[in-house]
Every structure is written in structure tokens, then in C-alpha cells.
Design an enzyme around this catalytic site. Sequence first.
Site, PDB file in Angstrom:
ATOM      1  N   LYS A 205       0.862  -0.973   0.140  1.00 22.70           N
ATOM      2  CA  LYS A 205       0.174  -0.287   0.378  1.00 22.70           C
ATOM      3  C   LYS A 205       0.710   1.005   0.164  1.00 22.70           C
ATOM      4  O   LYS A 205       1.665   1.464   1.324  1.00 22.70           O
ATOM      5  CB  LYS A 205      -0.967   0.015   1.278  1.00 22.70           C
ATOM      6  CG  LYS A 205      -1.725   1.028   1.329  1.00 22.70           C
ATOM      7  CD  LYS A 205      -2.551   1.162   2.938  1.00 22.70           C
ATOM      8  CE  LYS A 205      -3.521   2.343   2.960  1.00 22.70           C
ATOM      9  NZ  LYS A 205      -4.580   2.030   4.270  1.00 22.70           N
ATOM     10  N   LYS A 258      -2.595  -1.062  -3.300  1.00 21.13           N
ATOM     11  CA  LYS A 258      -3.033   0.100  -3.304  1.00 21.13           C
ATOM     12  C   LYS A 258      -2.308   1.286  -3.789  1.00 21.13           C
ATOM     13  O   LYS A 258      -1.292   1.256  -3.011  1.00 21.13           O
ATOM     14  CB  LYS A 258      -4.097   0.056  -2.376  1.00 21.13           C
ATOM     15  CG  LYS A 258      -5.078   1.430  -2.286  1.00 21.13           C
ATOM     16  CD  LYS A 258      -5.805   1.190  -0.051  1.00 21.13           C
ATOM     17  CE  LYS A 258      -5.904   1.902  -0.410  1.00 21.13           C
ATOM     18  NZ  LYS A 258      -7.255   2.334   0.427  1.00 21.13           N
TER      19      LYS A 258
HETATM   20 ZN   LIG Z   1      -5.887   3.377   8.183  1.00 20.56          ZN
END
Ligand SMILES: [Zn+2]
Length: 333
Positions: A205, A258
Site C-alpha cells: 500500500k 493499492k
Molecule cells: Zn488506516
Amino acid sequence: MDLTHRPRRLRQDRIRGLVSETSLTPADLIAPVFIDATATTRQPIESMPGHERVPIEESVARVEEVLETGVEAVMLFGIPESKDATGTRAWADDGVIQEATRRITAETDAYVITDVCLCEYTEHGHCGTLEPELRDGECETPDPSLTVDNDATLTSLRRTAVSHAAVGADMVAPSSMTDGMVGAIRDGLDDEGFHDVPIMSYAAKYESAFYGPFRDAADGAPAFGNRRHYQMDPANSREALREVRLDADAGADVLMVKPALPYLDIVRDIRQEFDHPVAAYNVSGEYAMLHAAAEKGWLDLEEVALESLLSIKRAGADLILTYFAEDVAGRLR
Ligand SMILES: [Zn+2]
């Protein structure tokens, strides 16, 4: 002309389907759903056209709308009735996600995945408990590189994930990029007998500016500093493989990247390196920018939405979390 190779032979209408390399179906998609314990009516999210924060009472109706389009899985995000320093409402038995999950799993067939993080639940908006210096208010203007206390946060994440499984969540999805989060959660779930609840880790992420509209939706912007010391540097790809390997070794069942579109190289790298299912999160900014351009008449929204999702699939993602889930699924059917 005597050309041996004419690739266009296979692009004719009756053959192109047979030679198509990538397909997209509603079963590939996961729809994010926002449940807001402070709302009494549905609240439209301005920067994400077509999306709403719904009160707990409306959570079943909202999920039924998703199911009608052919999408079978939802990812729940909660906005709690109150916030505090450590985010205790994240694991409260009567918390927003716990209440909504009970209702949704009792009344629908949706596959319910819950976001496991603390940023929506802490008053400072960071994804965990703050470092001791910040907790005690020693820093007036905090150093932005000093934010979350990694190891103190693991306990909170573990409790949160277990509390979601206890009310029927089918899968938990830790998103805080806390080192050791998958191991701590797997341990917690197994200790409580939830051996069959899988973990979809937000394994790679990035600290991305494409999350902007989501922060309107989930009310989770940090009050100070940023998330650079726990989320990944957009410049790094080898580091993504290292992050993913750590989560895979700790028992992550599904590996997520992501955002999606600016990171398709990472999706591809992970696809090639691992045998796990790979998920990609087509984030709020990716959704909002297409909507904004379409509103100006510059792009055909349906076409670019479909093409975006197809490109994520082609890069190697098996599942896609996307705010386009319902619209695109409706069209695919
Ligand atoms: Zn968070």
C-alpha cells in the site's frame, strides 16, 4: 500484397471473443460500502459521485443494491459514533462495523470483507496508537516522521480483526501497513477458533495522493503529519516484493496492491512472483478523475471505467476493489 502475417484477421467480430486473453466478470469485483454510525439518513459523498455513507439501519438495503448488480462481495468501512486516542470503537462489540456485519450476514448472502484499520477511529486520524512522545503531548508541532507506534498498534489490530470475525465477517482485510500485522491477526483469529477466516492483506500500500476523495468518504485524514513512515514510497518496487513476501510468509491468503492504475507494474511483479490470488484496489482518486473528465464531456465514462478494470485484470489481478463495481457489473451482465 502478399503478407503472411495479418493480425487483423483475428479482430473480426465473430472471432475476437474466442481469442480474447482477458475477461472481466461481476464475480471479480468487490464493492466498497461505507457505514456511518453518525448518520440518520444516507449522505452522498461529493467527490465520489454515486456513493453514499449509509446509517447502520440502511446497511442491509445498501448491500442488497450491490448484490442486485451481480457483485457478490462487499468491503465494509465504518465511520464510528465517536473517536479517541487509540481507536477503541474499532473493536467494540457494539461498534459500527460489528453492528452492520451482524445485520448483513444475517440477512443477505453477500461475502463480507471488513477493513481492519484504526484511522477512522482515532481522533488524530493515524492508522494506530501514536508514539509515546506524541501521546503525552510532548511535541507541540509534531515531527511528521514520528507518528504511529508500530508494536502497540498490533494489539489493537488483532482485537479489531477478531471482533469482526466474531460477528460473522467472512474475510478480514488489514490496511494499516503495520509491520507484523498479518502475523498478529492470524494468531488472534486462530486463538479464537477462526481458522477459516482468510486474511486479505493490503500488502503493498503506497503513500498515494490518489486517496483524496476516500478521506471525504471515511473521514480519516490525519490531523497532522502524513503516512509516509508506514505506507510505501511510490518510487519503490523491489520493496513491494519484500513487503508482500513478509505478509505471505505470515499467512496472508490474498495479496493486495493499492492503488491500482498507477501501480500496474507492481501488480504484474507480484503476479509473477507469487501463487496467491492478487487483489488491486482501484482507489477513490482513480474513480473521481474519470467522473470529473466525463462530467466535462471529455471522456466516455462507461468505456474508460471498463477499460481501466480490464487493464488491472490484464496486469495480473484476480480481484478488483472498485467504486465502479456496481456500474460495470450491471453492464457486464
Ligand atoms: Zn488506516
